[in-house]
Every structure is written in C-alpha cells, then in structure tokens.
Design an enzyme around this catalytic site. Structure first.
Site, PDB file in Angstrom:
ATOM      1  N   CYS A   1       1.030  -1.104   0.199  1.00 22.66           N
ATOM      2  CA  CYS A   1       0.107  -0.110  -0.002  1.00 22.66           C
ATOM      3  C   CYS A   1       0.764   1.326  -0.033  1.00 22.66           C
ATOM      4  CB  CYS A   1      -0.986   0.060   1.242  1.00 22.66           C
ATOM      5  SG  CYS A   1      -0.168   0.185   2.869  1.00 22.66           S
TER       6      CYS A   1
ATOM      7  N   CYS B   1       3.391   0.724  -7.973  1.00 22.95           N
ATOM      8  CA  CYS B   1       4.133  -0.709  -7.917  1.00 22.95           C
ATOM      9  C   CYS B   1       4.599  -1.359  -9.003  1.00 22.95           C
ATOM     10  CB  CYS B   1       3.119  -1.575  -7.491  1.00 22.95           C
ATOM     11  SG  CYS B   1       3.446  -3.316  -6.958  1.00 22.95           S
TER      12      CYS B   1
ATOM     13  N   CYS C   1      -1.894   1.352  -4.135  1.00 21.55           N
ATOM     14  CA  CYS C   1      -0.490   2.104  -4.441  1.00 21.55           C
ATOM     15  C   CYS C   1      -0.652   2.491  -5.690  1.00 21.55           C
ATOM     16  CB  CYS C   1       0.484   1.165  -3.994  1.00 21.55           C
ATOM     17  SG  CYS C   1       0.830  -0.320  -5.209  1.00 21.55           S
TER      18      CYS C   1
END
Length: 136
Positions: A15, A93, A89
């Site tokens: 996250c 990522c 996120c």
C-alpha cells in the site's frame, strides 16, 4: 531432481504508506498460514511509523504490530515474491514479468478512528483467509 520440499509461496502486500492495510494483511497471513506461506509488506511512500489505530485494532484480535516498521517498496522485493497484492498504491508498484498480481480495493485507515478501522481489518482478515485457502 531434488527431494527438498518446495519453498512456501511468498506474498508481498503493498500500500502507499505501509502503515495500515499492508501491515494488517501481512500480519494476518503470517499468523494464520502456519508456515504454508510467507508474507512481507512494503509501501510506495512509507510512513515513519505504523498507524497507532491499526496497531490497536490488530491487538484486539491478538496480533501485536507494535514493533512493526514501514518498509520501502523495491523492485527486489517484488522479484523475491510469488504474488503481489496491491491495496491502493496505483501505478507506483513495479510490475515484474512472471509475478502474479491481485488488487484489493480497500479503504485507507489513515486518519480514521477505531470504529472505521475495525471493518477494514475484518475485511482484510476475510480476504487473507481466502488467499491462504487458494494457495493451499
């Protein structure tokens, strides 16, 4: 051919701040998988500390996150896992070919009181239980 047992699958929970959702998910997987899977967590912009309300909510279910610290998301962390579970996120990522990705859309517990964090915690626990069953 080796007779060595296969390593358990590893799951990276990601996250933004690695201070709430991903910490809870990794702790639940570690607590419930009984060695059948490994968990790690990271954040695309890690906070200085884990959210104290998240620590309190997890303590209510017998999991101590008081010593947990947010970690930065790195390409190596993604390469070293079998499954990446993202939790808000976005594009931060890194996508590594050959890795499996899941995205769990969950509310962010940041700035929320304990009454708002409990249902997030309980939904993460439910999803982790399903994931453990799927991983075998």
């Amino acid at each position: 051919m080796s007779d060595a047992p296969a390593a358990p699958p590893s799951v990276l929970f990601v996250c933004v701040h690695n201070a709430g959702r991903s910490q809870m998910a990794a702790a639940f997987l570690t607590h419930m998988a009984d060695g059948r899977a490994r968990a790690a967590s990271a954040g695309s912009a890690p906070a200085a500390t884990v959210n104290p309300t998240v620590v309190r909510a997890m303590a209510e279910v017998g999991i101590d996150l008081s010593a947990a610290t947010p970690k930065a998301l790195t390409p190596a962390a993604v390469r070293d896992c079998d499954l990446v579970v993202t939790m808000g996120c976005g594009d931060a990522c890194p996508v590594i070919p050959g890795r499996r990705y899941l995205d769990w859309a969950l509310p962010d517990p940041a700035g929320q009181g304990i009454e708002a964090v409990r249902p997030i915690r309980d939904e993460i626990e439910r999803r982790v239980r399903e994931l453990i069953a799927e991983l075998g």
